[in-house]
Design an enzyme around this catalytic site. Structure first.
Site, PDB file in Angstrom:
ATOM      1  N   ASP A 106      46.228  40.844  25.850  1.00  0.00           N
ATOM      2  CA  ASP A 106      46.961  41.852  25.084  1.00  0.00           C
ATOM      3  C   ASP A 106      48.425  41.414  25.059  1.00  0.00           C
ATOM      4  O   ASP A 106      48.744  40.302  25.479  1.00  0.00           O
ATOM      5  CB  ASP A 106      46.786  43.235  25.728  1.00  0.00           C
ATOM      6  CG  ASP A 106      46.810  44.368  24.711  1.00  0.00           C
ATOM      7  OD1 ASP A 106      47.776  44.419  23.915  1.00  0.00           O
ATOM      8  OD2 ASP A 106      45.887  45.196  24.714  1.00  0.00           O
ATOM      9  N   THR A 144      32.119  29.233  28.081  1.00  0.00           N
ATOM     10  CA  THR A 144      31.014  28.278  28.191  1.00  0.00           C
ATOM     11  C   THR A 144      29.848  28.621  27.278  1.00  0.00           C
ATOM     12  O   THR A 144      28.899  27.847  27.176  1.00  0.00           O
ATOM     13  CB  THR A 144      30.524  28.185  29.648  1.00  0.00           C
ATOM     14  OG1 THR A 144      30.254  29.496  30.147  1.00  0.00           O
ATOM     15  CG2 THR A 144      31.551  27.507  30.528  1.00  0.00           C
ATOM     16  N   ASP A 169      25.400  40.586  38.250  1.00  0.00           N
ATOM     17  CA  ASP A 169      25.081  40.888  36.858  1.00  0.00           C
ATOM     18  C   ASP A 169      24.319  42.197  36.692  1.00  0.00           C
ATOM     19  O   ASP A 169      23.483  42.341  35.809  1.00  0.00           O
ATOM     20  CB  ASP A 169      24.303  39.731  36.219  1.00  0.00           C
ATOM     21  CG  ASP A 169      23.075  39.319  37.029  1.00  0.00           C
ATOM     22  OD1 ASP A 169      22.724  40.036  37.984  1.00  0.00           O
ATOM     23  OD2 ASP A 169      22.479  38.277  36.698  1.00  0.00           O
ATOM     24  N   LYS A 214      39.262  39.057  32.135  1.00  0.00           N
ATOM     25  CA  LYS A 214      39.722  38.317  30.953  1.00  0.00           C
ATOM     26  C   LYS A 214      40.718  39.137  30.132  1.00  0.00           C
ATOM     27  O   LYS A 214      40.560  39.343  28.928  1.00  0.00           O
ATOM     28  CB  LYS A 214      38.534  37.889  30.097  1.00  0.00           C
ATOM     29  CG  LYS A 214      37.535  36.983  30.818  1.00  0.00           C
ATOM     30  CD  LYS A 214      36.412  36.548  29.880  1.00  0.00           C
ATOM     31  CE  LYS A 214      35.453  35.597  30.559  1.00  0.00           C
ATOM     32  NZ  LYS A 214      34.603  36.256  31.565  1.00  0.00           N
ATOM     33  N   LEU A 215      41.782  39.573  30.764  1.00  0.00           N
ATOM     34  CA  LEU A 215      42.777  40.409  30.096  1.00  0.00           C
ATOM     35  C   LEU A 215      43.454  39.640  28.958  1.00  0.00           C
ATOM     36  O   LEU A 215      43.790  38.466  29.089  1.00  0.00           O
ATOM     37  CB  LEU A 215      43.822  40.875  31.107  1.00  0.00           C
ATOM     38  CG  LEU A 215      43.270  41.655  32.308  1.00  0.00           C
ATOM     39  CD1 LEU A 215      44.383  41.927  33.308  1.00  0.00           C
ATOM     40  CD2 LEU A 215      42.611  42.953  31.858  1.00  0.00           C
ATOM     41  N   GLY A 269      25.354  32.937  38.611  1.00  0.00           N
ATOM     42  CA  GLY A 269      24.745  34.254  38.512  1.00  0.00           C
ATOM     43  C   GLY A 269      23.239  34.201  38.511  1.00  0.00           C
ATOM     44  O   GLY A 269      22.595  34.238  39.557  1.00  0.00           O
ATOM     45  N   ARG A 270      22.651  34.093  37.327  1.00  0.00           N
ATOM     46  CA  ARG A 270      21.203  34.243  37.177  1.00  0.00           C
ATOM     47  C   ARG A 270      20.349  33.313  38.027  1.00  0.00           C
ATOM     48  O   ARG A 270      19.285  33.735  38.486  1.00  0.00           O
ATOM     49  CB  ARG A 270      20.831  34.133  35.696  1.00  0.00           C
ATOM     50  CG  ARG A 270      21.114  35.427  34.937  1.00  0.00           C
ATOM     51  CD  ARG A 270      21.082  35.244  33.428  1.00  0.00           C
ATOM     52  NE  ARG A 270      22.295  34.591  32.955  1.00  0.00           N
ATOM     53  CZ  ARG A 270      22.612  34.441  31.676  1.00  0.00           C
ATOM     54  NH1 ARG A 270      21.788  34.900  30.740  1.00  0.00           N
ATOM     55  NH2 ARG A 270      23.736  33.859  31.312  1.00  0.00           N
ATOM     56  N   ASP A 323      36.815  39.332  37.173  1.00  0.00           N
ATOM     57  CA  ASP A 323      36.792  38.565  35.932  1.00  0.00           C
ATOM     58  C   ASP A 323      36.876  39.515  34.739  1.00  0.00           C
ATOM     59  O   ASP A 323      35.867  39.815  34.097  1.00  0.00           O
ATOM     60  CB  ASP A 323      35.509  37.732  35.882  1.00  0.00           C
ATOM     61  CG  ASP A 323      35.466  36.783  34.699  1.00  0.00           C
ATOM     62  OD1 ASP A 323      36.541  36.449  34.172  1.00  0.00           O
ATOM     63  OD2 ASP A 323      34.352  36.378  34.313  1.00  0.00           O
ATOM     64  N   LYS A 328      31.929  37.592  42.298  1.00  0.00           N
ATOM     65  CA  LYS A 328      32.535  37.806  40.986  1.00  0.00           C
ATOM     66  C   LYS A 328      31.990  39.094  40.382  1.00  0.00           C
ATOM     67  O   LYS A 328      30.782  39.255  40.221  1.00  0.00           O
ATOM     68  CB  LYS A 328      32.235  36.659  40.032  1.00  0.00           C
ATOM     69  CG  LYS A 328      33.079  36.744  38.756  1.00  0.00           C
ATOM     70  CD  LYS A 328      32.427  36.083  37.570  1.00  0.00           C
ATOM     71  CE  LYS A 328      31.560  37.093  36.824  1.00  0.00           C
ATOM     72  NZ  LYS A 328      31.230  36.684  35.436  1.00  0.00           N
TER      73      LYS A 328
END
Length: 225
Positions: A65, A116, A10, A62-63, A205-206, A60, A32
């Site tokens: 289109d 989420t 992050d 998140k495509l 992550g955090r 990651d 990630k």
């Protein structure tokens, strides 16, 4: 699959990201890197962080289109050899098929269902009246029909996805050890509970990156599994 914990980096600083990954590498199953990092550093930054780690890359992005654009984007990312790459299931079956067709065989394309950070009230405001569970099931069906390997969903929907799609790769973000700060996540679960619910990959992550010792935090989470 081995260690299911994927470290969500992050920071946008390449040197800091590299140091974080190096410190945690013995205790994680993959890395990630997301949209923020990619926008700041591009493919070169991703390659720099992953060099020499020997760990799988979860890219990651998140495509989302039109099918041709997403397919071309997936093809452009192939040199990074991601193990997992995300698109949005809401892009539809044709977009999913285009992404799958453009991806290297070793890259697993998974579709994001419901973020989420959203709860049922957020979905109602967006026009989805029957809640997260029903929407995740619908979008998991889109991903499966598009030939993808799995989905991204919260741990709360993992069991239902596993029941309808037994061999799916189920990537679960928003995983928090007991007592951890929820941050901007609304649909969360502990690592062990998420695995028991059917998760394949736990994105954390955090709770690791914000710890006094990220390596110790990662080791503690891995040991809890």
């Amino acid at each position: 699959m081995g260690n299911p914990v994927y470290l969500a980096v992050d920071t946008t600083d390449v040197a800091a990201a590299s140091a974080l990954v190096a410190a945690c590498a013995p205790h994680i199953g993959g890395v990630k890197l997301g949209l923020e990092f990619f926008c700041a550093n591009g493919a070169a930054g991703v390659a720099a962080v992953m060099a020499g780690t020997g760990l799988p890359l979860f890219l990651d992005l998140k495509l989302h289109d039109i099918p041709n654009t997403v397919g071309s984007a997936v093809a452009a990312l192939a040199p990074l050899a991601p193990s997992i790459l995300t698109i949005h299931a809401a892009g539809g079956t044709a977009m999913a098929k285009a992404a799958r067709a453009a991806a290297p065989e070793a890259t697993q394309i998974v579709a994001v269902t419901v973020l989420t950070s959203l709860d049922d009230a957020d979905l109602v405001a967006a026009g989805v009246a029957d809640g997260a569970g029903a929407q995740v099931a619908r979008l998991a069906g889109v991903a499966r029909a598009g030939g993808l390997q799995g989905v991204v969903a919260s741990a709360h929907e993992a069991a239902a996805v596993r029941a309808m799609w037994p061999d799916a790769l189920i990537v679960v973000p928003g995983v928090r050890p007991a007592g951890a700060d929820m941050g901007d996540q609304k649909r969360v679960m502990t690592p062990a509970a998420a695995l028991a619910a059917g998760a394949s990959v736990l994105v954390i992550g955090r709770p690791i990156t914000a710890a006094v010792s990220p390596a110790d935090a990662a080791a503690e989470i891995a040991a809890s599994l």
